[in-house]
Design a protein around this motif. Structure first.
Motif, mmCIF file in Angstrom:
data_model
loop_
_atom_site.group_PDB
_atom_site.id
_atom_site.type_symbol
_atom_site.label_atom_id
_atom_site.label_comp_id
_atom_site.label_asym_id
_atom_site.label_seq_id
_atom_site.Cartn_x
_atom_site.Cartn_y
_atom_site.Cartn_z
ATOM 1 N N GLU A 74 0.714 -1.159 -0.067
ATOM 2 C CA GLU A 74 -0.055 -0.067 -0.173
ATOM 3 C C GLU A 74 0.866 1.317 0.150
ATOM 4 O O GLU A 74 0.564 2.222 -0.535
ATOM 5 N N ALA A 75 2.265 1.154 0.467
ATOM 6 C CA ALA A 75 3.073 2.284 0.440
ATOM 7 C C ALA A 75 3.727 2.567 -0.756
ATOM 8 O O ALA A 75 4.465 3.245 -1.203
ATOM 9 N N SER A 76 3.550 1.267 -1.618
ATOM 10 C CA SER A 76 4.383 1.456 -2.849
ATOM 11 C C SER A 76 3.568 2.261 -4.084
ATOM 12 O O SER A 76 2.355 2.609 -3.984
ATOM 13 N N PRO A 77 3.996 2.313 -5.364
ATOM 14 C CA PRO A 77 3.354 3.129 -6.373
ATOM 15 C C PRO A 77 1.992 2.270 -6.951
ATOM 16 O O PRO A 77 0.992 2.877 -7.264
ATOM 17 N N ALA A 78 1.814 0.873 -6.249
ATOM 18 C CA ALA A 78 0.603 0.219 -6.878
ATOM 19 C C ALA A 78 -0.359 0.815 -6.470
ATOM 20 O O ALA A 78 -1.391 0.752 -6.930
ATOM 21 N N ALA A 79 -0.420 1.367 -4.945
ATOM 22 C CA ALA A 79 -1.593 1.991 -4.288
ATOM 23 C C ALA A 79 -2.011 3.072 -5.408
ATOM 24 O O ALA A 79 -3.314 3.335 -5.401
ATOM 25 N N ARG A 80 -1.158 3.706 -6.069
ATOM 26 C CA ARG A 80 -1.652 4.973 -6.682
ATOM 27 C C ARG A 80 -2.686 4.447 -8.054
ATOM 28 O O ARG A 80 -3.131 5.255 -8.774
ATOM 29 N N LEU A 81 -2.416 3.220 -8.561
ATOM 30 C CA LEU A 81 -2.985 2.872 -9.504
ATOM 31 C C LEU A 81 -4.516 2.519 -9.421
ATOM 32 O O LEU A 81 -5.253 2.319 -10.313
ATOM 33 N N GLY A 82 -4.884 2.429 -7.924
ATOM 34 C CA GLY A 82 -6.526 2.395 -7.700
ATOM 35 C C GLY A 82 -6.830 0.769 -7.930
ATOM 36 O O GLY A 82 -8.114 0.592 -7.931
ATOM 37 N N ILE A 83 -5.675 -0.070 -7.853
ATOM 38 C CA ILE A 83 -6.322 -1.538 -7.902
ATOM 39 C C ILE A 83 -6.601 -1.905 -6.597
ATOM 40 O O ILE A 83 -5.900 -1.335 -5.556
ATOM 41 N N ASP A 84 -7.459 -3.083 -6.330
ATOM 42 C CA ASP A 84 -7.639 -3.693 -5.085
ATOM 43 C C ASP A 84 -6.322 -4.448 -4.452
ATOM 44 O O ASP A 84 -5.953 -5.197 -5.461
ATOM 45 N N ILE A 85 -5.962 -3.965 -3.085
ATOM 46 C CA ILE A 85 -4.767 -4.878 -2.688
ATOM 47 C C ILE A 85 -5.340 -5.735 -1.772
ATOM 48 O O ILE A 85 -5.767 -5.236 -0.598
ATOM 49 N N THR A 86 -5.073 -7.032 -1.663
ATOM 50 C CA THR A 86 -5.962 -7.894 -0.838
ATOM 51 C C THR A 86 -4.666 -8.547 0.018
ATOM 52 O O THR A 86 -3.957 -9.433 -0.688
ATOM 53 N N GLY A 87 -4.978 -8.557 1.226
ATOM 54 C CA GLY A 87 -3.938 -9.476 2.152
ATOM 55 C C GLY A 87 -4.595 -10.639 2.534
ATOM 56 O O GLY A 87 -5.849 -10.839 2.806
ATOM 57 N N TRP A 88 -3.696 -11.725 2.461
ATOM 58 C CA TRP A 88 -4.309 -12.905 3.020
ATOM 59 C C TRP A 88 -3.698 -13.326 4.255
ATOM 60 O O TRP A 88 -2.498 -13.043 4.449
ATOM 61 N N ALA A 89 -4.370 -14.169 5.112
ATOM 62 C CA ALA A 89 -3.879 -14.569 6.552
ATOM 63 C C ALA A 89 -2.950 -15.901 6.307
ATOM 64 O O ALA A 89 -3.084 -16.657 5.385
ATOM 65 N N GLU A 90 -2.400 -16.327 7.377
ATOM 66 C CA GLU A 90 -1.692 -17.615 7.417
ATOM 67 C C GLU A 90 -2.571 -18.788 7.190
ATOM 68 O O GLU A 90 -2.111 -19.809 6.660
ATOM 69 N N THR A 91 -3.803 -18.823 7.495
ATOM 70 C CA THR A 91 -4.535 -20.005 7.404
ATOM 71 C C THR A 91 -5.293 -19.841 6.283
ATOM 72 O O THR A 91 -6.155 -20.654 5.790
ATOM 73 N N ASP A 92 -4.985 -18.871 5.128
ATOM 74 C CA ASP A 92 -5.828 -18.816 3.900
ATOM 75 C C ASP A 92 -5.083 -19.359 2.942
ATOM 76 O O ASP A 92 -3.856 -19.870 3.036
ATOM 77 N N ASP A 93 -5.625 -20.031 1.756
ATOM 78 C CA ASP A 93 -5.193 -20.401 0.642
ATOM 79 C C ASP A 93 -5.194 -19.311 -0.639
ATOM 80 O O ASP A 93 -6.162 -19.171 -1.289
ATOM 81 N N PRO A 94 -4.099 -18.756 -0.609
ATOM 82 C CA PRO A 94 -4.182 -17.557 -1.585
ATOM 83 C C PRO A 94 -4.415 -17.991 -3.257
ATOM 84 O O PRO A 94 -4.869 -17.300 -3.812
#
Length: 231
Positions: A74-94
């Motif tokens: 979220e601190a990278s230039p990617a955040a300026r592109l307006g795309i969804d950034i989804t974080g996954w938890a340790e128990t998730d299957d990404p």
């Protein structure tokens, strides 16, 4: 250096989606590396946990990252592109998470050329029946055509390293060690505006004959030939 918004324009993801569709790919799956940085500006760490940019041929791109890495994304230039950034938890299957967000029965996806084998196989399990091709076949054509901002950034980077090369003779003095010279060179590379030092080779005397030499505590002697390679 050129501004992030010029180096990573918001229409680049749309261009990648269009190119994917024209190549017969339903989506691009891009893990950390040069392609991810080219598309988003995010210099992600290559970890065992999955980070993946998903660029559907029809739909909005999104970035899936480990929860611990979400603040960095979220601190990278990617955040300026307006795309969804989804974080996954340790128990998730990404991999399953990505598969659920894409349309069912995808015919073919493009995976980046340097995706780790374990991740490639995990995507294959999550998307059974979906053929995998190389995203590089699509992205290569885009990356070889530089924008004016990229050309300017290359000029600036080249001029910065040229200024370092011009000073190497000042640091090569008898009585100093290869390591001391290399430290001065590395410091100068950063001081001139580069974000990192990939390598500094200082091979004096017999060390200059070794193609794999880096630096040592050998003291430079009068009359020594010295091989210097930096980047």
């Amino acid at each position: 250096m050129s501004h992030y918004t010029d180096l990573y324009p918001t229409d680049r993801l749309a261009a990648a989606a269009k190119a994917a569709a024209e190549a017969g790919l339903d989506a691009l799956l891009v893990t950390p590396g040069a392609d991810l940085r080219y598309l988003t500006g995010y210099q992600a760490l290559p970890l065992e946990r999955l980070t993946c940019l998903v660029v559907p041929a029809d739909g909005d791109a999104f970035l899936v990252v480990p929860g611990l890495e979400k603040p960095a994304a979220e601190a990278s230039p990617a955040a300026r592109l307006g795309i969804d950034i989804t974080g996954w938890a340790e128990t998730d299957d990404p991999y399953a998470l990505i598969a659920r967000r894409l349309p069912d029965n995808l015919a073919k996806v493009g995976v980046d050329n340097h995706m780790w084998a374990e991740k490639l196989l995990a995507f294959r399990r999550a998307m059974p029946g979906t053929e995998q091709g190389l995203a590089g076949d699509v992205l290569r054509e885009m990356r070889m055509r530089k924008s004016p901002a990229e050309v300017e950034a290359l000029r600036e980077a080249g001029a910065a390293i040229d200024r370092v090369h011009a000073r190497v003779g000042d640091w090569l003095r008898a009585g100093r060690t290869e390591r001391e010279v290399a430290r001065d060179i590395a410091d100068a590379i950063i001081a001139e505006g580069h974000v990192r030092v990939d390598f500094v080779i200082v091979g004096s005397g017999p060390n200059g004959a070794s193609p794999h030499h880096e630096v040592s505590d050998r003291v430079l002697q009068p009359g020594d030939p010295v091989v210097v390679d930096i980047g």
